[in-house]
Design an enzyme around this catalytic site. Structure first.
Site, mmCIF file in Angstrom:
data_model
loop_
_atom_site.group_PDB
_atom_site.id
_atom_site.type_symbol
_atom_site.label_atom_id
_atom_site.label_comp_id
_atom_site.label_asym_id
_atom_site.label_seq_id
_atom_site.Cartn_x
_atom_site.Cartn_y
_atom_site.Cartn_z
ATOM 1 N N ASP A 250 0.821 -1.212 0.000
ATOM 2 C CA ASP A 250 0.000 0.000 0.000
ATOM 3 C C ASP A 250 0.848 1.251 0.000
ATOM 4 O O ASP A 250 2.036 1.204 0.295
ATOM 5 C CB ASP A 250 -0.817 0.044 1.299
ATOM 6 N N LYS A 272 -4.309 2.871 -2.925
ATOM 7 C CA LYS A 272 -5.198 3.255 -1.833
ATOM 8 C C LYS A 272 -4.909 4.681 -1.425
ATOM 9 O O LYS A 272 -4.646 4.966 -0.280
ATOM 10 C CB LYS A 272 -5.015 2.351 -0.607
ATOM 11 N N MET A 385 -7.331 8.918 8.996
ATOM 12 C CA MET A 385 -7.892 9.382 7.717
ATOM 13 C C MET A 385 -8.761 10.627 7.905
ATOM 14 O O MET A 385 -9.794 10.764 7.249
ATOM 15 C CB MET A 385 -8.744 8.274 7.067
HETATM 16 N N1 SAH Z 1 -3.833 0.189 9.190
HETATM 17 C C1 SAH Z 1 -3.254 1.473 9.467
HETATM 18 C C2 SAH Z 1 -4.203 2.604 9.228
HETATM 19 C C3 SAH Z 1 -4.676 2.753 7.828
HETATM 20 S S1 SAH Z 1 -5.767 4.098 7.638
HETATM 21 C C4 SAH Z 1 -2.725 1.492 10.900
HETATM 22 O O1 SAH Z 1 -3.001 0.577 11.682
HETATM 23 O O2 SAH Z 1 -2.020 2.434 11.238
HETATM 24 C C5 SAH Z 1 -4.687 5.350 7.092
HETATM 25 C C6 SAH Z 1 -4.524 6.448 8.106
HETATM 26 O O3 SAH Z 1 -3.645 6.059 9.134
HETATM 27 C C7 SAH Z 1 -3.905 7.706 7.545
HETATM 28 O O4 SAH Z 1 -4.882 8.498 6.906
HETATM 29 C C8 SAH Z 1 -3.376 8.366 8.802
HETATM 30 O O5 SAH Z 1 -4.402 9.015 9.485
HETATM 31 C C9 SAH Z 1 -2.940 7.173 9.624
HETATM 32 N N2 SAH Z 1 -1.498 6.915 9.514
HETATM 33 C C10 SAH Z 1 -0.922 5.789 9.099
HETATM 34 N N3 SAH Z 1 0.427 5.870 9.186
HETATM 35 C C11 SAH Z 1 0.690 7.090 9.667
HETATM 36 C C12 SAH Z 1 1.895 7.790 9.985
HETATM 37 N N4 SAH Z 1 3.085 7.237 9.835
HETATM 38 N N5 SAH Z 1 1.789 9.044 10.452
HETATM 39 C C13 SAH Z 1 0.596 9.613 10.630
HETATM 40 N N6 SAH Z 1 -0.574 9.007 10.355
HETATM 41 C C14 SAH Z 1 -0.534 7.756 9.886
#
Ligand code: SAH
Length: 474
Positions: A250, A272, A385
């Site tokens: 992703d 995505k 998100m």
């Molecule tokens: N499965 C992932 C989340 C996916 S949804 C998890 O468990 O983290 C995607 C959202 O996750 C992004 O829009 C953001 O809000 C957050 N996100 C993921 N990685 C991030 C990072 N390194 N820094 C800040 N926000 C992050």
């Protein structure tokens, strides 16, 4: 890469070492181990070299260096303490196109000698490109302790069966590799390392004879890659990343993490991005099934944790329906990673009793959430998100009872070397996004625990020119 790492065959070739001290002795030792014939030019020799000269391990030319000495050498080392002489040797060798190493002077070298871990035929070479030989040596010491002495014997043992295994699997490279991975990670290798060679040999013969050649060893590894810092991967994630034939990843998998996937794997970007789904979810599900059914090991690599706003559930549902074997490896979710690296303890007991993870991007595109439950004063709320809906999110929190001055944080590219933390409150957060040109991925943390950031912030990212995510901002 500053240098191309190669291993050179110098067996029975003449190698010239100019200088007769301890430093020269270390090089002579390595050349000798690799089967080279060393010629040492020096008016005098240290004790060690003198001993080797007596036993015939090297040829000693007991005099000053002369330009002709270079002729016919396969390799040259200049290791005198006369800088001018070292320079001359380097220039003469380079003029003849002969690789030359000048001890402690990377500028004059056409090759450098790495620190070596020798479990022949297994060799590991470590180099810092001349930047810090001490660091290379420390790394070597660390690796030495990990790698059993018997690995050299193990490699020699396995080599004897290479052609047999190749023939058994009719040259199918994926199947051959999986077979060897099974051997190396299982009891056969353990037995050999423990010195039970005869047992290991008969077990291996049996394993080769009984190996299934079906082409249906396909499997999906649904792996959480964490929020960005590669050090936050689990051991199991790393192991499976090294085994994959194909990786479907992703947008949220950071570049340094992708670097850790097996180099020869096929990489498929599944996208995505908001509003720009490269592959729809159903397409991804079908893709995983199709590749696994071809007999491949598919690494489905996702940012954070696969089951937290990761749609991992939908993917394995399809795999299950289709009878494709899979395993799920949890990862550090963005809320855990970003809050740690921003110094914001999500459930600090002086402030809150609960913490809620909420999506800011609903299936129907709205922000119709259960606001009465979310807008609670003694609760931390983490929005995933939420960057694009930040204004309605903050308005709704205020409308449903939270004070406009409730502290809030934006953690951008959390845990990476590009992490930025922006602190404000519910009334200022949307504006902060515009002012600071905040980009995804960004996590929003709302609640009184955000006050702790000022006191507890500890992580100092280096700041890099490019985004930590290969496709972010595109
Ligand atoms: N499965 C992932 C989340 C996916 S949804 C998890 O468990 O983290 C995607 C959202 O996750 C992004 O829009 C953001 O809000 C957050 N996100 C993921 N990685 C991030 C990072 N390194 N820094 C800040 N926000 C992050």
């Amino acid at each position: 890469m500053q240098f191309l790492p190669i291993f050179m065959n110098i067996r029975n070739q003449t190698c010239l070492v100019v200088g007769g001290g301890q430093v020269a002795a270390r090089k002579v030792y390595l050349i000798d181990r690799a089967g080279g014939k060393t010629k040492v030019v020096s008016p005098s020799l240290c004790d060690e070299l003198a001993r080797w000269a007596q036993t015939g391990s090297l040829e000693h030319l007991e005099r000053e260096f002369s330009a002709d000495d270079i002729n016919g050498a396969k390799l040259v080392v200049a290791a005198t303490n006369d800088a001018e002489l070292n320079r001359t040797v380097s220039e003469l060798a380079k003029a003849q196109g002969i690789p030359v190493n000048v001890v402690d002077n990377p500028d004059l070298c056409s090759y450098i000698m790495p620190s070596v871990i020798d479990r022949s035929p297994v060799q590991i070479a470590i180099s810092t490109g001349g930047a810090s030989p001490v660091l290379a040596r420390l790394l070597r010491a660390k690796l030495e302790t990990f790698i059993p002495a018997a690995y050299g014997r193990l490699a020699t043992f396995l080599e004897r069966f290479r052609s047999k295994v190749k023939a058994r699997f009719a040259g199918n490279t994926d199947e051959i590799r999986h077979f060897w991975e099974g051997v190396l990670e299982g009891p056969i290798a353990d037995k050999l390392v423990a010195g039970k060679d005869i047992e290991a040999e008969s077990d291996l013969e049996k394993a080769i004879d009984e190996a299934e050649i079906s082409g249906h060893h396909g499997e999906v590894y649904l792996v959480g890659a964490g929020p960005g810092d590669p050090d936050l991967l689990t051991f199991r994630a790393l192991r499976l990343m090294q085994r994959a034939d194909v990786v479907v990843y992703d947008r949220l998998v950071s570049a340094p993490i992708l670097d850790l996937v097996r180099r020869d794997a096929e990489f498929i970007y599944a996208g995505k991005e908001r509003d720009k789904h490269t592959l729809p979810q159903e397409g991804i599900n079908a893709l995983l099934v199709r590749i696994a059914k071809e007999g491949k090991k598919v690494l489905r690599l996702k940012g954070g944790d696969p089951f937290i706003f990761g749609r991992g559930g939908e993917e394995i549902e399809t795999l299950m329906e289709e009878g494709v074997p899979f395993q799920v490896v949890p990862g550090i979710t963005a809320a855990a990673g970003c809050s740690s690296y921003a110094g914001i303890p999500l459930t600090h007991r002086d402030y809150v009793q609960s913490c809620m993870f909420v999506t800011g991007h609903l299936k129907d595109g709205s922000t119709n959430l259960n606001w009465d439950v979310i807008a609670q004063p003694n609760q931390t709320v983490v929005f995933y998100m939420g960057l694009h809906t930040i204004a309605p999110l903050c308005e709704n929190l205020i409308k449903h009872g939270l004070d406009a001055s409730t502290p809030a944080a934006l953690v951008e590219q959390g845990t990476t070397q590009n992490q930025r933390v922006h602190i404000g409150d519910l009334s200022s957060l949307a504006e902060l996004v515009v002012q600071n040109n905040v980009k995804p991925p960004t996590l929003i943390i709302v609640g009184n625990v955000v006050k702790l950031h000022e006191k507890l912030k500890w992580f100092e990212p280096a700041g890099e020119k490019t985004s930590s995510y290969p496709t972010a901002g595109k």
